[in-house]
Design a protein around this motif. Structure first.
Motif, PDB file in Angstrom:
ATOM      1  N   LEU A  15       0.825  -1.208   0.000  1.00 45.02           N
ATOM      2  CA  LEU A  15       0.000   0.000   0.000  1.00 45.02           C
ATOM      3  C   LEU A  15       0.864   1.264   0.000  1.00 45.02           C
ATOM      4  O   LEU A  15       0.515   2.263  -0.641  1.00 45.02           O
ATOM      5  CB  LEU A  15      -0.939   0.003   1.203  1.00 45.02           C
ATOM      6  N   ILE A  16       1.981   1.223   0.705  1.00 40.29           N
ATOM      7  CA  ILE A  16       2.899   2.365   0.673  1.00 40.29           C
ATOM      8  C   ILE A  16       3.404   2.578  -0.756  1.00 40.29           C
ATOM      9  O   ILE A  16       3.493   3.709  -1.245  1.00 40.29           O
ATOM     10  CB  ILE A  16       4.068   2.143   1.652  1.00 40.29           C
ATOM     11  N   GLY A  17       3.711   1.473  -1.447  1.00 35.81           N
ATOM     12  CA  GLY A  17       4.134   1.572  -2.842  1.00 35.81           C
ATOM     13  C   GLY A  17       3.036   2.135  -3.730  1.00 35.81           C
ATOM     14  O   GLY A  17       3.299   2.925  -4.649  1.00 35.81           O
ATOM     15  N   MET A  18       1.792   1.752  -3.458  1.00 38.06           N
ATOM     16  CA  MET A  18       0.666   2.265  -4.245  1.00 38.06           C
ATOM     17  C   MET A  18       0.460   3.755  -4.006  1.00 38.06           C
ATOM     18  O   MET A  18       0.121   4.505  -4.933  1.00 38.06           O
ATOM     19  CB  MET A  18      -0.602   1.477  -3.909  1.00 38.06           C
ATOM     20  N   VAL A  19       0.661   4.192  -2.776  1.00 36.30           N
ATOM     21  CA  VAL A  19       0.551   5.621  -2.464  1.00 36.30           C
ATOM     22  C   VAL A  19       1.630   6.404  -3.215  1.00 36.30           C
ATOM     23  O   VAL A  19       1.359   7.470  -3.793  1.00 36.30           O
ATOM     24  CB  VAL A  19       0.670   5.854  -0.943  1.00 36.30           C
ATOM     25  N   GLN A  20       2.842   5.883  -3.229  1.00 36.20           N
ATOM     26  CA  GLN A  20       3.932   6.547  -3.952  1.00 36.20           C
ATOM     27  C   GLN A  20       3.614   6.635  -5.446  1.00 36.20           C
ATOM     28  O   GLN A  20       3.833   7.672  -6.083  1.00 36.20           O
ATOM     29  CB  GLN A  20       5.242   5.790  -3.727  1.00 36.20           C
ATOM     30  N   TYR A  21       3.090   5.545  -5.991  1.00 32.14           N
ATOM     31  CA  TYR A  21       2.722   5.537  -7.413  1.00 32.14           C
ATOM     32  C   TYR A  21       1.609   6.547  -7.687  1.00 32.14           C
ATOM     33  O   TYR A  21       1.665   7.303  -8.671  1.00 32.14           O
ATOM     34  CB  TYR A  21       2.275   4.134  -7.826  1.00 32.14           C
ATOM     35  N   ALA A  22       0.596   6.557  -6.818  1.00 26.27           N
ATOM     36  CA  ALA A  22      -0.539   7.467  -7.011  1.00 26.27           C
ATOM     37  C   ALA A  22      -0.087   8.921  -7.011  1.00 26.27           C
ATOM     38  O   ALA A  22      -0.551   9.731  -7.827  1.00 26.27           O
ATOM     39  CB  ALA A  22      -1.578   7.230  -5.919  1.00 26.27           C
ATOM     40  N   ASN A  23       0.823   9.257  -6.123  1.00 25.63           N
ATOM     41  CA  ASN A  23       1.294  10.646  -6.037  1.00 25.63           C
ATOM     42  C   ASN A  23       2.192  11.020  -7.212  1.00 25.63           C
ATOM     43  O   ASN A  23       2.090  12.125  -7.757  1.00 25.63           O
ATOM     44  CB  ASN A  23       2.032  10.866  -4.717  1.00 25.63           C
ATOM     45  N   SER A  24       3.064  10.113  -7.607  1.00 25.65           N
ATOM     46  CA  SER A  24       3.986  10.439  -8.702  1.00 25.65           C
ATOM     47  C   SER A  24       3.270  10.507 -10.048  1.00 25.65           C
ATOM     48  O   SER A  24       3.729  11.190 -10.972  1.00 25.65           O
ATOM     49  CB  SER A  24       5.122   9.407  -8.768  1.00 25.65           C
ATOM     50  N   ASN A  25       2.129   9.812 -10.165  1.00 21.91           N
ATOM     51  CA  ASN A  25       1.389   9.812 -11.430  1.00 21.91           C
ATOM     52  C   ASN A  25       0.079  10.596 -11.354  1.00 21.91           C
ATOM     53  O   ASN A  25      -0.701  10.579 -12.313  1.00 21.91           O
ATOM     54  CB  ASN A  25       1.093   8.367 -11.852  1.00 21.91           C
ATOM     55  N   GLU A  26      -0.135  11.263 -10.219  1.00 21.97           N
ATOM     56  CA  GLU A  26      -1.340  12.074 -10.016  1.00 21.97           C
ATOM     57  C   GLU A  26      -2.606  11.306 -10.395  1.00 21.97           C
ATOM     58  O   GLU A  26      -3.410  11.726 -11.229  1.00 21.97           O
ATOM     59  CB  GLU A  26      -1.245  13.383 -10.807  1.00 21.97           C
ATOM     60  N   THR A  27      -2.762  10.166  -9.767  1.00 22.50           N
ATOM     61  CA  THR A  27      -3.925   9.321 -10.016  1.00 22.50           C
ATOM     62  C   THR A  27      -4.349   8.643  -8.725  1.00 22.50           C
ATOM     63  O   THR A  27      -3.562   8.537  -7.778  1.00 22.50           O
ATOM     64  CB  THR A  27      -3.612   8.251 -11.080  1.00 22.50           C
ATOM     65  N   ARG A  28      -5.585   8.197  -8.695  1.00 26.03           N
ATOM     66  CA  ARG A  28      -6.063   7.393  -7.570  1.00 26.03           C
ATOM     67  C   ARG A  28      -6.508   6.014  -8.050  1.00 26.03           C
ATOM     68  O   ARG A  28      -7.151   5.275  -7.317  1.00 26.03           O
ATOM     69  CB  ARG A  28      -7.223   8.098  -6.860  1.00 26.03           C
ATOM     70  N   THR A  29      -6.155   5.694  -9.276  1.00 29.01           N
ATOM     71  CA  THR A  29      -6.536   4.407  -9.854  1.00 29.01           C
ATOM     72  C   THR A  29      -5.328   3.475  -9.898  1.00 29.01           C
ATOM     73  O   THR A  29      -4.284   3.822 -10.455  1.00 29.01           O
ATOM     74  CB  THR A  29      -7.084   4.589 -11.279  1.00 29.01           C
ATOM     75  N   ILE A  30      -5.477   2.307  -9.299  1.00 28.37           N
ATOM     76  CA  ILE A  30      -4.427   1.286  -9.322  1.00 28.37           C
ATOM     77  C   ILE A  30      -4.933   0.129 -10.181  1.00 28.37           C
ATOM     78  O   ILE A  30      -5.843  -0.605  -9.785  1.00 28.37           O
ATOM     79  CB  ILE A  30      -4.088   0.786  -7.903  1.00 28.37           C
ATOM     80  N   THR A  31      -4.370  -0.005 -11.362  1.00 25.39           N
ATOM     81  CA  THR A  31      -4.789  -1.079 -12.259  1.00 25.39           C
ATOM     82  C   THR A  31      -4.140  -2.397 -11.843  1.00 25.39           C
ATOM     83  O   THR A  31      -3.203  -2.422 -11.038  1.00 25.39           O
ATOM     84  CB  THR A  31      -4.384  -0.760 -13.704  1.00 25.39           C
ATOM     85  N   VAL A  32      -4.631  -3.476 -12.424  1.00 24.63           N
ATOM     86  CA  VAL A  32      -4.066  -4.794 -12.131  1.00 24.63           C
ATOM     87  C   VAL A  32      -2.598  -4.843 -12.545  1.00 24.63           C
ATOM     88  O   VAL A  32      -1.743  -5.352 -11.808  1.00 24.63           O
ATOM     89  CB  VAL A  32      -4.868  -5.898 -12.857  1.00 24.63           C
ATOM     90  N   LYS A  33      -2.284  -4.291 -13.712  1.00 21.16           N
ATOM     91  CA  LYS A  33      -0.900  -4.299 -14.199  1.00 21.16           C
ATOM     92  C   LYS A  33       0.008  -3.508 -13.264  1.00 21.16           C
ATOM     93  O   LYS A  33       1.114  -3.945 -12.927  1.00 21.16           O
ATOM     94  CB  LYS A  33      -0.845  -3.711 -15.607  1.00 21.16           C
ATOM     95  N   THR A  34      -0.470  -2.349 -12.834  1.00 29.59           N
ATOM     96  CA  THR A  34       0.308  -1.528 -11.903  1.00 29.59           C
ATOM     97  C   THR A  34       0.478  -2.249 -10.573  1.00 29.59           C
ATOM     98  O   THR A  34       1.566  -2.258  -9.985  1.00 29.59           O
ATOM     99  CB  THR A  34      -0.392  -0.177 -11.673  1.00 29.59           C
ATOM    100  N   ALA A  35      -0.596  -2.867 -10.100  1.00 30.52           N
ATOM    101  CA  ALA A  35      -0.544  -3.585  -8.825  1.00 30.52           C
ATOM    102  C   ALA A  35       0.467  -4.727  -8.876  1.00 30.52           C
ATOM    103  O   ALA A  35       1.206  -4.956  -7.910  1.00 30.52           O
ATOM    104  CB  ALA A  35      -1.924  -4.114  -8.470  1.00 30.52           C
ATOM    105  N   GLN A  36       0.507  -5.442  -9.992  1.00 30.68           N
ATOM    106  CA  GLN A  36       1.475  -6.536 -10.138  1.00 30.68           C
ATOM    107  C   GLN A  36       2.895  -6.026  -9.952  1.00 30.68           C
ATOM    108  O   GLN A  36       3.705  -6.634  -9.245  1.00 30.68           O
ATOM    109  CB  GLN A  36       1.329  -7.183 -11.516  1.00 30.68           C
ATOM    110  N   MET A  37       3.200  -4.906 -10.572  1.00 29.02           N
ATOM    111  CA  MET A  37       4.530  -4.321 -10.489  1.00 29.02           C
ATOM    112  C   MET A  37       4.844  -3.872  -9.060  1.00 29.02           C
ATOM    113  O   MET A  37       5.921  -4.150  -8.524  1.00 29.02           O
ATOM    114  CB  MET A  37       4.623  -3.131 -11.438  1.00 29.02           C
ATOM    115  N   ILE A  38       3.884  -3.202  -8.429  1.00 26.72           N
ATOM    116  CA  ILE A  38       4.103  -2.674  -7.079  1.00 26.72           C
ATOM    117  C   ILE A  38       4.244  -3.802  -6.068  1.00 26.72           C
ATOM    118  O   ILE A  38       5.126  -3.774  -5.199  1.00 26.72           O
ATOM    119  CB  ILE A  38       2.943  -1.736  -6.684  1.00 26.72           C
ATOM    120  N   ILE A  39       3.381  -4.804  -6.162  1.00 23.94           N
ATOM    121  CA  ILE A  39       3.426  -5.924  -5.217  1.00 23.94           C
ATOM    122  C   ILE A  39       4.743  -6.681  -5.346  1.00 23.94           C
ATOM    123  O   ILE A  39       5.377  -7.031  -4.344  1.00 23.94           O
ATOM    124  CB  ILE A  39       2.226  -6.865  -5.441  1.00 23.94           C
ATOM    125  N   LYS A  40       5.174  -6.910  -6.578  1.00 17.66           N
ATOM    126  CA  LYS A  40       6.444  -7.609  -6.786  1.00 17.66           C
ATOM    127  C   LYS A  40       7.596  -6.825  -6.175  1.00 17.66           C
ATOM    128  O   LYS A  40       8.462  -7.385  -5.496  1.00 17.66           O
ATOM    129  CB  LYS A  40       6.695  -7.819  -8.280  1.00 17.66           C
TER     130      LYS A  40
END
Length: 239
Positions: A208-233
């Motif tokens: 979730l910390i990784g998802m927050v970092q992604y959301a802020n750097s990409n100015e989005t609140r949407t976490i797609t499956v592809k993005t989630a795979q990358m962040i979780i890994k």
């Protein structure tokens, strides 16, 4: 766009609700001391739940520390301190008596966490405290706590309630993500994270910390499956 933040929160999962039910049941046995037992794999929220309960109720919480696990005196002195004894005595008998005095004057449940770190003789000291104070002592640990307590017949016979902390559920992850970050995870993303976590909160929080970092750097609140795979890994393997 408002910045997304990660704010660790406490959520009432099924494990937490069952914990409250267990404590209510133990309170019914208020005419004599008894044990409760909470066990399960690391990372499922046992310690956090007992700390949350202690913070909202008048209880004593003590986590066993490896540095003094060979010293009965240090154990008793630390328990004295947690029970509100201002100056814990320097002798075992006096420290033991001080704990009894504190719990008789102010009756309340006592949580002892990571019990499996204790040497076998310590559990008999705790049993004596249960008998002398008439209070509830809840022992917390991993799966080996069950046979540990069963080996001590007098302890096991006083164990009136027990709870196994089950693996966290997909619904828990969705609720925690929303309340701690504001992100609304899809079922597919939450299911992926649930599988990767193996029932533990710790990998979920890292992801979730990784998802927050992604959301802020990409100015989005949407976490797609592809993005989630990358962040979780990345969160779980560092790659």
């Amino acid at each position: 766009m408002e910045k997304t933040v990660f704010n660790p929160v406490f959520v009432k999962t099924k494990n937490v609700r069952n914990f409250e039910v267990m404590m209510d049941a133990l309170e019914l046995n208020n005419d004599e001391g008894c044990f409760g037992m909470v066990y399960g794999q690391a990372g499922r929220g046992k310690s956090r739940t007992s700390q949350w309960y202690q913070a909202h109720n008048d209880c004593v919480y003590l986590r066993i520390m490896r540095v003094w696990r060979h010293s009965e005196l240090e154990f008793l002195r630390e328990l004295c301190s947690k029970a509100g004894v201002i100056e814990p005595p320097g002798r075992k008998a006096a420290a033991f008596a001080s704990i009894i005095d504190a719990l008789v004057k102010n009756p309340r449940p006592v949580f002892i966490d990571e019990v499996e770190k204790m040497k076998p003789g310590f559990i008999e000291i705790v049993r004596d405290l249960v008998d002398a104070t008439g209070q509830i002592f809840v022992l917390l640990g991993e799966e080996e706590l069950v046979p540990y307590m069963q080996r001590h017949r007098r302890v096991w016979s006083r164990t009136f309630q027990q709870q196994e902390f089950a693996p966290i559920e997909i619904a828990d992850i969705i609720m925690y993500a929303k309340e701690s970050t504001g992100l609304k995870l899809s079922i597919d993303v939450a299911s992926m994270l649930h599988k990767a976590s193996e029932g533990s909160w710790r990998p979920v929080k890292r992801a979730l910390i990784g998802m927050v970092q992604y959301a802020n750097s990409n100015e989005t609140r949407t976490i797609t499956v592809k993005t989630a795979q990358m962040i979780i890994k990345s969160a779980l393997t560092g790659k």
